[in-house]
Every structure is written in structure tokens, then in C-alpha cells.
Design an enzyme around this catalytic site. Structure first.
Site, PDB file in Angstrom:
ATOM      1  N   CYS A   5      19.219  50.104  37.041  1.00  9.91           N
ATOM      2  CA  CYS A   5      20.122  48.977  37.214  1.00  9.91           C
ATOM      3  C   CYS A   5      21.268  49.023  36.208  1.00  9.91           C
ATOM      4  CB  CYS A   5      19.331  47.670  37.159  1.00  9.91           C
ATOM      5  SG  CYS A   5      20.150  46.279  37.955  1.00  9.91           S
ATOM      6  N   HIS A   6      21.334  48.099  35.251  1.00  7.10           N
ATOM      7  CA  HIS A   6      22.369  48.127  34.224  1.00  7.10           C
ATOM      8  C   HIS A   6      21.942  48.965  33.013  1.00  7.10           C
ATOM      9  CE1 HIS A   6      23.813  44.748  36.630  1.00  7.10           C
ATOM     10  NE2 HIS A   6      24.983  44.882  36.029  1.00  7.10           N
TER      11      HIS A   6
END
Length: 195
Positions: free
Chosen positions: A112-113
């Protein structure tokens, strides 16, 4: 094949980690026989979130980023959560830890991030990877090749780099980490001693 005797380090801050991106890979790796250690910025509870907005589970860390030593582990995992990842990528200790795993030829995984930390650690350039779509420009500007796939495994840079986009990709992400560790063992990779 199982991961008995394998030690995995998860890096996190104390607030904003996406609950399932921490919890589900930990459960998957433990079920495969690995020992999992959670290192947070402070030795205080990790307050996770769900979809960056709602409170999630509280996770007790095992150690701090400052006390964690890459030599004691076989792989590192960086969960996402926008706030967590934004804080983690500016943490010099977290940057050094990821770079140490990469330099030692050990698998580095981020979802994800989480790949923001790969960028700041200097391990994203020249690699194939994925992330949450909003990070694409950042990663491409750092010299990475970004792909819109649920999991991207790049073995080209002296260590295996495993990345995924979002919580919906967690099963593929966790399975790729297990595969990378099993592959390392088959190739004669040395597992660290159990602490």
C-alpha cells in the site's frame, strides 16, 4: 516446507498503521511457522486504523525500531496506512533498517503506502514494484518501474523486493513473502538463529 526457525521483522509507527496490513501478514507468516517481531517507534501500543479513518485493533510491539537489528531477522515487512507510512518514511532508523536488509540480500516487503519507505531507503530505484496507486509518480520519479498488479516480486537487485497495492491483495502479498523465504532456504540461504 515450513518457515520454522525464520524470524520476520515488521516495522511500524505507533499510530495509523492499516490494521489488516499488519495483522493478516503476521498471522499468515506465523501459521507457516515463522517467528514475527513488531518494531515500533516507541515501546507503546500501536493504534491501528481501518481504511485510514476508523480505529482498529491495538497491537503491542515487541521492540523499538532503535533496538531492532537486521542481522537477527530473515526478512522485513512494511505495512501501509497513509499516516503510518508518511511518518515511517521520514524515520532515519527505519530507513537504515530497510537498507540493511537489502544490503544483506534479505527479502524486503511493503504494501500500500509502505513503499514510500523503500523510496526513502534507496532501494526502489531500478526495480519493478507496485504500491497504492497514488504513490506511482513518487516511485517512478525515484527510478522504479510501477505495475498495476496485486503483487510484484523483483529479484533483480541482490535481494527480493515484494510489493502489493492494497488490503485486497493481502493473500497474494503474504504468499509471496512465504515463497521468497522458502526459495531462499532451498537455495542454501542461511536462516538467522532463533533468539
Amino acid at each position: 516446507m515450513t518457515l520454522d526457525g525464520t524470524n520476520i521483522l515488521f516495522l511500524t509507527t505507533n499510530y495509523g498503521t492499516e490494521q489488516d496490513e499488519l495483522r493478516r501478514p503476521m498471522e499468515h507468516l506465523r501459521a507457516a511457522g515463522a517467528r514475527v517481531t513488531v518494531a515500533a517507534r516507541r515501546h507503546e501500543p500501536v493504534l491501528t486504523v481501518v481504511s485510514d479513518r476508523r480505529p482498529g485493533l491495538v497491537v503491542e510491539p515487541d521492540t523499538t525500531l532503535e533496538k531492532a537489528d537486521a542481522e537477527e531477522y530473515d526478512a522485513v515487512v512494511v505495512p501501509g496506512g497513509t499516516v503510518n507510512a508518511d511518518r515511517l518514511r521520514t524515520d532515519v532508523t527505519a530507513q537504515r533498517l530497510v537498507a540493511a536488509f537489502a544490503d544483506a540480500g534479505k527479502p524486503v516487503a511493503a504494501i500500500c503506502h509502505g513503499p514510500w519507505l523503500l523510496l526513502e531507503s534507496g532501494v526502489a530505484g531500478g526495480r519493478d514494484l507496485t504500491s497504492y496507486p497514488s504513490l506511482r509518480t513518487d516511485l517512478e520519479n525515484a527510478g522504479a518501474s510501477w505495475h498495476d498488479r496485486q503483487v510484484v516480486v523483483d529479484r533483480s537487485g541482490g535481494h527480493t523486493l515484494i510489493t502489493s497495492r492494497r488490503p485486497a491483495d493481502l493473500d497474494a502479498f503474504a504468499a509471496a513473502i512465504v515463497d521468497a523465504l522458502e526459495e531462499s532456504t532451498r537455495a542454501g540461504g542461511r536462516r538467522t538463529a532463533t533468539r
